[in-house]
Design a protein around this motif. Structure first.
Motif, short mmCIF file in Angstrom:
data_model
loop_
_atom_site.label_atom_id
_atom_site.label_comp_id
_atom_site.label_asym_id
_atom_site.label_seq_id
_atom_site.Cartn_x
_atom_site.Cartn_y
_atom_site.Cartn_z
N SER A 96 -29.38 34.20 47.31
CA SER A 96 -28.20 33.53 46.79
C SER A 96 -28.57 32.66 45.61
CB SER A 96 -27.57 32.68 47.90
OG SER A 96 -28.49 31.69 48.29
N SER A 97 -27.60 31.90 45.15
CA SER A 97 -27.85 31.03 44.01
C SER A 97 -28.39 29.68 44.46
CB SER A 97 -26.55 30.84 43.21
OG SER A 97 -25.54 30.31 44.05
N ALA A 98 -29.35 29.18 43.71
CA ALA A 98 -29.97 27.90 44.02
C ALA A 98 -30.42 27.26 42.72
CB ALA A 98 -31.16 28.09 44.96
N ALA A 99 -30.31 25.94 42.65
CA ALA A 99 -30.74 25.23 41.44
C ALA A 99 -31.13 23.81 41.80
CB ALA A 99 -29.61 25.21 40.41
N GLU A 100 -32.01 23.27 40.99
CA GLU A 100 -32.38 21.87 41.13
C GLU A 100 -31.47 21.04 40.23
OE1 GLU A 100 -36.12 18.77 40.57
OE2 GLU A 100 -36.39 20.88 40.07
N PHE A 101 -30.94 19.96 40.76
CA PHE A 101 -30.10 19.08 39.97
C PHE A 101 -31.00 18.23 39.08
CE2 PHE A 101 -27.74 15.35 38.84
CZ PHE A 101 -26.48 15.86 38.54
N THR A 102 -30.87 18.41 37.79
CA THR A 102 -31.61 17.62 36.81
C THR A 102 -30.62 17.24 35.71
OG1 THR A 102 -32.18 19.54 35.45
CG2 THR A 102 -33.75 18.94 37.21
N PRO A 103 -30.98 16.30 34.85
CA PRO A 103 -30.06 15.98 33.74
C PRO A 103 -29.73 17.23 32.91
CG PRO A 103 -31.74 14.29 33.92
CD PRO A 103 -32.12 15.39 34.89
N GLU A 104 -30.71 18.12 32.76
CA GLU A 104 -30.49 19.33 31.97
C GLU A 104 -29.60 20.35 32.67
OE1 GLU A 104 -33.83 17.01 31.05
OE2 GLU A 104 -33.76 18.29 32.82
N SER A 106 -27.29 19.63 35.10
CA SER A 106 -26.10 19.06 35.74
C SER A 106 -24.80 19.70 35.25
CB SER A 106 -26.07 17.55 35.56
OG SER A 106 -26.00 17.21 34.20
N LYS A 107 -24.66 19.93 33.96
CA LYS A 107 -23.42 20.51 33.43
C LYS A 107 -23.19 21.91 34.00
CE LYS A 107 -20.80 21.21 29.28
NZ LYS A 107 -20.68 22.13 28.26
N LYS A 108 -24.22 22.73 34.01
CA LYS A 108 -24.10 24.09 34.54
C LYS A 108 -23.77 24.06 36.03
CE LYS A 108 -26.65 28.49 34.67
NZ LYS A 108 -25.93 29.01 35.75
N ILE A 109 -24.40 23.16 36.77
CA ILE A 109 -24.15 23.05 38.21
C ILE A 109 -22.72 22.62 38.48
CG2 ILE A 109 -24.73 21.68 40.27
CD1 ILE A 109 -27.68 21.93 39.43
N ILE A 110 -22.19 21.70 37.67
CA ILE A 110 -20.81 21.25 37.84
C ILE A 110 -19.84 22.40 37.54
CG2 ILE A 110 -19.01 19.74 36.91
CD1 ILE A 110 -21.32 17.66 36.44
N GLU A 111 -20.11 23.15 36.47
CA GLU A 111 -19.22 24.24 36.08
C GLU A 111 -19.24 25.40 37.07
OE1 GLU A 111 -20.50 25.27 32.14
OE2 GLU A 111 -19.69 23.42 31.28
N ASP A 112 -20.41 25.71 37.60
CA ASP A 112 -20.54 26.84 38.52
C ASP A 112 -21.51 26.46 39.64
OD1 ASP A 112 -20.38 29.36 39.65
OD2 ASP A 112 -21.81 30.27 38.24
N PRO A 113 -21.03 25.71 40.64
CA PRO A 113 -21.94 25.21 41.68
C PRO A 113 -22.64 26.34 42.43
CG PRO A 113 -19.78 24.14 41.84
CD PRO A 113 -19.65 25.26 40.85
N MET A 136 -17.91 18.34 41.60
CA MET A 136 -18.13 19.60 42.33
C MET A 136 -17.24 19.67 43.55
SD MET A 136 -22.21 20.34 42.12
CE MET A 136 -22.76 18.66 42.37
N LYS A 137 -17.09 18.55 44.23
CA LYS A 137 -16.25 18.53 45.44
C LYS A 137 -14.81 18.93 45.09
CE LYS A 137 -14.84 15.93 49.39
NZ LYS A 137 -15.40 15.34 50.51
N LYS A 138 -14.30 18.42 43.99
CA LYS A 138 -12.95 18.79 43.56
C LYS A 138 -12.89 20.28 43.25
CE LYS A 138 -11.71 14.34 41.60
NZ LYS A 138 -11.46 13.59 40.38
N LYS A 139 -13.94 20.81 42.68
CA LYS A 139 -13.96 22.22 42.30
C LYS A 139 -14.07 23.13 43.52
CE LYS A 139 -16.13 24.98 38.79
NZ LYS A 139 -15.46 24.67 37.57
#
Length: 141
Positions: A96-104, A106-113, A136-139
């Motif tokens: 599945s999809s997985a990512a580390e939350f970093t400043p770099e 964050s935008k991508k994670i918010i757009e497509d969690p 993200m919760k709203k999304k």
């Protein structure tokens, strides 16, 4: 007592993992934690190294998605070491999809969690992360 819906969701998750050549036999403590999570309960699983704590949230995420009939699910994994985060993200690549939350990221994670979002305890307390989590919760909901 496990409801048939929860039981089916867990079995579906285990079947999915088996198709990815990751056959899993859950230990009693793992299954207890997964059932509790699927029933909406809070869980604190303090288990020894190598016990399979990551399998708890992996099976949970797959089973929860099954239970919610494919609606988006994201699991926040707070991990103390960057090397563990990197290893677990690599291990999840074919599942599945997985990512580390970093400043770099964050935008991508918010757009497509992704399904699995990793961060350190320190990052989880930063305002940037808390703001992103609200978005993200709203999304997702």
């Amino acid at each position: 007592m496990m409801s048939s819906n929860v039981d089916r969701a867990i079995q579906s998750a285990l079947d999915f993992l088996a198709t990815r050549e990751r056959s899993v036999l859950l230990k009693r403590e793992q299954k207890q934690a997964i059932v509790s999570l699927l029933n909406g309960e809070d869980v604190l699983a303090v288990l020894p190294t190598g016990f399979g704590k990551s399998m708890i949230f992996t099976v949970f995420a797959i089973a929860e998605s099954e239970k919610l009939e494919g609606r988006p699910v994201s699991v926040l994994v707070i991990c103390p070491l960057k090397s563990i985060i990197s290893d677990q993200i690599v291990e999840l690549e074919d599942l599945s999809s997985a990512a580390e939350f970093t400043p770099e990221s964050s935008k991508k994670i918010i757009e497509d969690p992704p399904i699995f979002i990793y961060c350190s305890a320190e990052q989880a307390l930063e305002e940037r992360f808390l703001s992103a989590k609200r978005l993200m919760k709203k999304k997702i909901t």
